[in-house]
Design a protein around this motif. Structure first.
Motif, mmCIF file in Angstrom:
data_model
loop_
_atom_site.group_PDB
_atom_site.id
_atom_site.type_symbol
_atom_site.label_atom_id
_atom_site.label_comp_id
_atom_site.label_asym_id
_atom_site.label_seq_id
_atom_site.Cartn_x
_atom_site.Cartn_y
_atom_site.Cartn_z
ATOM 1 N N LYS A 136 -20.952 11.855 12.587
ATOM 2 C CA LYS A 136 -21.313 13.265 12.716
ATOM 3 C C LYS A 136 -20.228 13.960 13.538
ATOM 4 C CE LYS A 136 -26.204 12.092 12.379
ATOM 5 N NZ LYS A 136 -25.958 10.662 12.130
ATOM 6 N N ALA A 137 -19.426 14.765 12.844
ATOM 7 C CA ALA A 137 -18.271 15.394 13.474
ATOM 8 C C ALA A 137 -18.658 16.309 14.618
ATOM 9 C CB ALA A 137 -17.470 16.174 12.419
ATOM 10 N N TYR A 235 -15.798 12.595 24.497
ATOM 11 C CA TYR A 235 -14.935 13.471 23.711
ATOM 12 C C TYR A 235 -13.508 13.395 24.261
ATOM 13 C CZ TYR A 235 -19.446 15.545 22.395
ATOM 14 O OH TYR A 235 -20.721 15.751 21.947
ATOM 15 N N LEU A 236 -12.554 13.806 23.457
ATOM 16 C CA LEU A 236 -11.153 13.742 23.876
ATOM 17 C C LEU A 236 -10.787 14.844 24.862
ATOM 18 C CD1 LEU A 236 -9.386 12.945 20.473
ATOM 19 C CD2 LEU A 236 -10.081 11.352 22.265
ATOM 20 N N ASP A 302 -10.770 8.277 8.033
ATOM 21 C CA ASP A 302 -12.020 8.968 7.705
ATOM 22 C C ASP A 302 -12.330 10.054 8.723
ATOM 23 O OD1 ASP A 302 -12.476 7.365 5.492
ATOM 24 O OD2 ASP A 302 -13.411 5.810 6.726
ATOM 25 N N TRP A 303 -11.900 9.827 9.947
ATOM 26 C CA TRP A 303 -12.277 10.724 11.038
ATOM 27 C C TRP A 303 -11.704 12.130 10.840
ATOM 28 C CZ3 TRP A 303 -10.228 10.555 16.675
ATOM 29 C CH2 TRP A 303 -11.126 11.211 17.526
ATOM 30 N N ASP A 308 -13.379 19.445 11.986
ATOM 31 C CA ASP A 308 -13.001 20.846 11.811
ATOM 32 C C ASP A 308 -11.950 21.168 12.870
ATOM 33 O OD1 ASP A 308 -12.847 23.493 11.192
ATOM 34 O OD2 ASP A 308 -14.703 24.066 12.220
ATOM 35 N N ASN A 309 -10.711 20.886 12.528
ATOM 36 C CA ASN A 309 -9.622 20.982 13.503
ATOM 37 C C ASN A 309 -8.766 22.213 13.199
ATOM 38 O OD1 ASN A 309 -7.542 20.653 15.278
ATOM 39 N ND2 ASN A 309 -7.076 18.539 14.709
ATOM 40 N N PRO A 310 -8.842 23.236 14.046
ATOM 41 C CA PRO A 310 -8.053 24.448 13.788
ATOM 42 C C PRO A 310 -6.550 24.213 13.886
ATOM 43 C CG PRO A 310 -9.022 24.531 15.983
ATOM 44 C CD PRO A 310 -9.605 23.330 15.302
#
Length: 345
Positions: A136-137, A235-236, A302-303, A308-310
Motif C-alpha cells: 500500500k503506497a 518512511y524515508l 515493484d515499489w 506517486d512520486n512528483p
C-alpha cells in the motif's frame, strides 16, 4: 584473528561451564551474564572491604616499619614490604581505571560472543509468505528481500537470549515477526495501521500479538516502557522517521540492555536533515550502539511503479536529455543502514 577470537571464546566457555562446552549460543550467553554478574558483585564487595581495610592496613604498615627499625633482624611481625605490596594492590583495585578495564573487558568478551554467533547461518521457509497483502503506497510499504529479513532476526537472536524477552515491531510489512517467532519463544508484538496485514500475520501465527495503531496518535499506556526491543523501518523522509522513532522510545523499556533497531536510507536525507535526525536521537537520550551500512536490501522494481512520486527520475532524465540520468530510473534497489540504539542510563 578470527581463529584467535574463537579460541578465546572457547576458553571462556570452558571456565563459565566448568569444562562442559558445546552449549547453545543462548545458554552460553545466559551463563556468561550470570557469571559476570557474580564477578561484578564480588568486585563491589571487594571495594567495600578495601575502603574499610585501607586505614587499618596503613596503620599496620607504620607499626611494622617502626617495629622493624627498633628491633632490627629480630622483628617477628609481618614485613613492611609485604604490607606495602597489599596496599599498592588495593590502590590499583580501587582506582577508576581498574573498574574501566575490568567491566570493559567483560563487555568486550560479550561482543566477541555475539560476533561469532552472527557468522552462523539461519534458514526459514519463505513460502509461508505467499498470499501476503499487496503493498500500500499510501503507507510507504515495501518488502525487503529474504536475506535482509534473516539478518534482522539474527541481530535480535544475537542480542536477546532470554525467552521472556518482549519484542515489538512498529509496522511489519516485511513479516520479520513471523521469522523471529518461528526461531524463538519471545513475546512478539506487531502494531500497524494496516488491518489486512495484521490479519495475515495473526492467521499465520496466532501467538503473535497484533494491534491496529496509528503512530500519529498516542501509544496506549499498557505498551509504554514495556518492550526490551523495538524494531522499525520507517518512511524515508525525516518527519516519518521522527514519528516512528518517538513511538519506539515511548515503548522501549528503560534498561541498559534495551535496544531500538531502526533502518534508514541516509542518501534520502540532506546533510542538514541527517544532522537533525542525529540530534533527535541524542535529544531522546539514546546512544548509537552500532551503525551497519548497506544492511537491508529493497527491490525497487515493484515499489516505484506504485509510488506517486512528483520527482520521478525518468521525467528528470527526459528533461535533461542525459543518458545516465535516464538510466538512474532503473535503480534496482535501495540499501538502508541499520541503526542500533539504546537508552542512555
Amino acid at each position: 584473528m578470527f581463529k584467535k577470537v574463537k579460541e578465546y571464546i572457547r576458553d571462556i566457555n570452558n571456565i563459565i561451564n566448568d569444562g562442559r562446552g558445546n552449549n547453545k549460543y543462548c545458554e552460553e550467553m545466559n551463563n556468561y551474564n550470570r557469571y559476570t554478574e557474580h564477578i561484578r558483585e564480588n568486585y563491589v564487595k571487594k571495594l567495600k572491604f578495601i575502603e574499610e581495610e585501607m586505614p587499618v592496613l596503613k596503620e599496620k604498615y607504620m607499626e611494622s616499619l617502626f617495629g622493624r627499625a627498633s628491633e632490627g633482624t629480630g622483628y617477628k611481625g609481618e614485613r613492611p614490604s609485604e604490607i606495602k605490596k597489599r596496599i599498592e594492590d588495593y590502590e590499583k583495585l580501587s582506582g577508576p581505571e581498574c573498574a574501566k578495564v575490568l567491566l570493559g573487558s567483560l563487555e568486550a568478551t560479550k561482543e566477541f560472543m555475539k560476533y561469532l554467533f552472527y557468522q552462523e547461518e539461519l534458514t526459514f521457509d519463505f513460502t509461508s509468505f505467499e498470499g501476503r497483502p499487496s503493498l500500500k503506497a499510501e503507507w510507504g510499504q515495501a518488502y525487503c528481500n529474504e536475506a535482509s529479513c534473516i539478518k534482522r532476526v539474527k541481530l535480535l537472536l544475537r542480542d536477546f537470549t532470554d525467552d521472556k524477552s518482549k519484542i515489538l515491531f512498529l509496522g511489519d510489512d516485511d513479516l520479520t515477526c513471523l521469522v523471529l517467532k518461528s526461531m524463538s519463544n519471545f513475546e512478539v508484538h506487531v502494531i500497524d495501521i494496516d488491518e489486512e496485514l495484521l490479519n495475515f500475520i495473526k492467521k499465520k501465527n496466532a501467538a503473535i500479538h497484533t494491534k491496529t495503531i496509528d503512530l500519529n496518535k498516542k501509544i496506549p499506556e499498557d505498551m509504554a516502557g514495556y518492550f526490551d526491543a523495538v524494531c522499525l523501518h520507517p518512511y524515508l523522509n525525516l518527519d516519518g522517521i521522527k514519528m516512528f522513532l518517538k513511538g519506539a522510545v515511548d515503548c522501549l523499556k528503560k534498561h541498559k540492555n534495551s535496544r531500538i533497531y531502526m533502518t534508514s536510507w541516509p542518501v534520502a536525507l540532506s546533510d542538514a536533515e541527517y544532522v537533525t535526525l542525529q540530534k533527535t536521537i541524542i535529544d531522546s537520550e539514546l546512544i548509537f550502539r552500532e551503525i551497519i551500512t548497506n544492511f537491508d536490501c529493497y527491490d525497487l522494481s515493484d515499489w516505484y511503479s506504485d509510488m506517486d512520486n512528483p520527482l520521478n527520475i525518468s521525467a528528470i532524465g527526459e528533461i535533461m536529455g542525459e543518458p545516465l540520468v535516464k538510466k538512474l530510473a532503473d535503480l534496482p534497489a535501495i540499501t538502508p543502514a541499520m541503526y542500533i540504539l539504546s537508552q542512555a542510563l
